[in-house]
Write a protein that holds these residues in place. Sequence first.
Motif, PDB file in Angstrom:
ATOM      1  N   MET A   7     118.362 -39.890  39.955  1.00 37.37           N
ATOM      2  CA  MET A   7     117.587 -39.690  38.730  1.00 37.37           C
ATOM      3  C   MET A   7     116.456 -40.716  38.667  1.00 37.37           C
ATOM      4  O   MET A   7     115.320 -40.378  38.340  1.00 37.37           O
ATOM      5  CB  MET A   7     118.486 -39.809  37.502  1.00 37.37           C
ATOM      6  CG  MET A   7     119.438 -38.674  37.304  1.00 37.37           C
ATOM      7  SD  MET A   7     120.382 -38.938  35.788  1.00 37.37           S
ATOM      8  CE  MET A   7     121.803 -37.906  36.110  1.00 37.37           C
ATOM      9  N   PHE A  11     117.339 -30.760  40.567  1.00 37.88           N
ATOM     10  CA  PHE A  11     116.508 -31.149  39.434  1.00 37.88           C
ATOM     11  C   PHE A  11     115.568 -29.998  39.069  1.00 37.88           C
ATOM     12  O   PHE A  11     114.938 -29.404  39.931  1.00 37.88           O
ATOM     13  CB  PHE A  11     115.665 -32.382  39.789  1.00 37.88           C
ATOM     14  CG  PHE A  11     116.480 -33.623  39.969  1.00 37.88           C
ATOM     15  CD1 PHE A  11     116.783 -34.432  38.889  1.00 37.88           C
ATOM     16  CD2 PHE A  11     116.943 -33.991  41.217  1.00 37.88           C
ATOM     17  CE1 PHE A  11     117.524 -35.584  39.052  1.00 37.88           C
ATOM     18  CE2 PHE A  11     117.685 -35.136  41.393  1.00 37.88           C
ATOM     19  CZ  PHE A  11     117.975 -35.940  40.307  1.00 37.88           C
ATOM     20  N   PHE A  17     116.579 -36.980  31.190  1.00 34.16           N
ATOM     21  CA  PHE A  17     117.471 -36.163  32.016  1.00 34.16           C
ATOM     22  C   PHE A  17     118.586 -35.561  31.167  1.00 34.16           C
ATOM     23  O   PHE A  17     119.180 -36.245  30.334  1.00 34.16           O
ATOM     24  CB  PHE A  17     118.079 -37.012  33.131  1.00 34.16           C
ATOM     25  CG  PHE A  17     117.060 -37.531  34.103  1.00 34.16           C
ATOM     26  CD1 PHE A  17     116.626 -36.751  35.168  1.00 34.16           C
ATOM     27  CD2 PHE A  17     116.513 -38.791  33.954  1.00 34.16           C
ATOM     28  CE1 PHE A  17     115.679 -37.218  36.055  1.00 34.16           C
ATOM     29  CE2 PHE A  17     115.574 -39.275  34.837  1.00 34.16           C
ATOM     30  CZ  PHE A  17     115.150 -38.491  35.896  1.00 34.16           C
TER      31      PHE A  17
END
Length: 136
Positions: free
Chosen positions: A69, A37, A88
């Motif tokens: 996520m 990430f 995202f």
Amino acid sequence: MPIRPKYLLGGAAALLLLWFVFDALTQPGPQDLDGDFTEVALYRNENNTGPVQRIYAVTVADTVRWAEMQQYGEYMPHTKYGNTRVYFFAAARPAPRQLQPGPIPFAPEFQTKCLAVYEKDLQSNVSFKRRPFQQP
């Protein structure tokens, strides 16, 4: 020679303090998640007397790690009566580098590239939507 009570209390307090420090420094965070990430954009309103609004754009290398996520969103800061949203995007595709307030905080060309959105609202209700801008 008996041990004095003040030394026992001092030793117990020192051990307790060390335990608190160790526990605080070993808490899990977004850096512990798999999926690579990367935060690419952040918006936070200037209003410190009203609701704080935080919006993040994050890229992820593995685009099917939905649970991670959502966990990433849980790790993001949230203020009581504030709003936190995390969008995202795939790391291999373009992602917004600038965000602004509003229902859609980035340019329209990024809507189809958005994988998911995590939101924690004013009442601390959590929602996680996959492919939020695709028509059903």
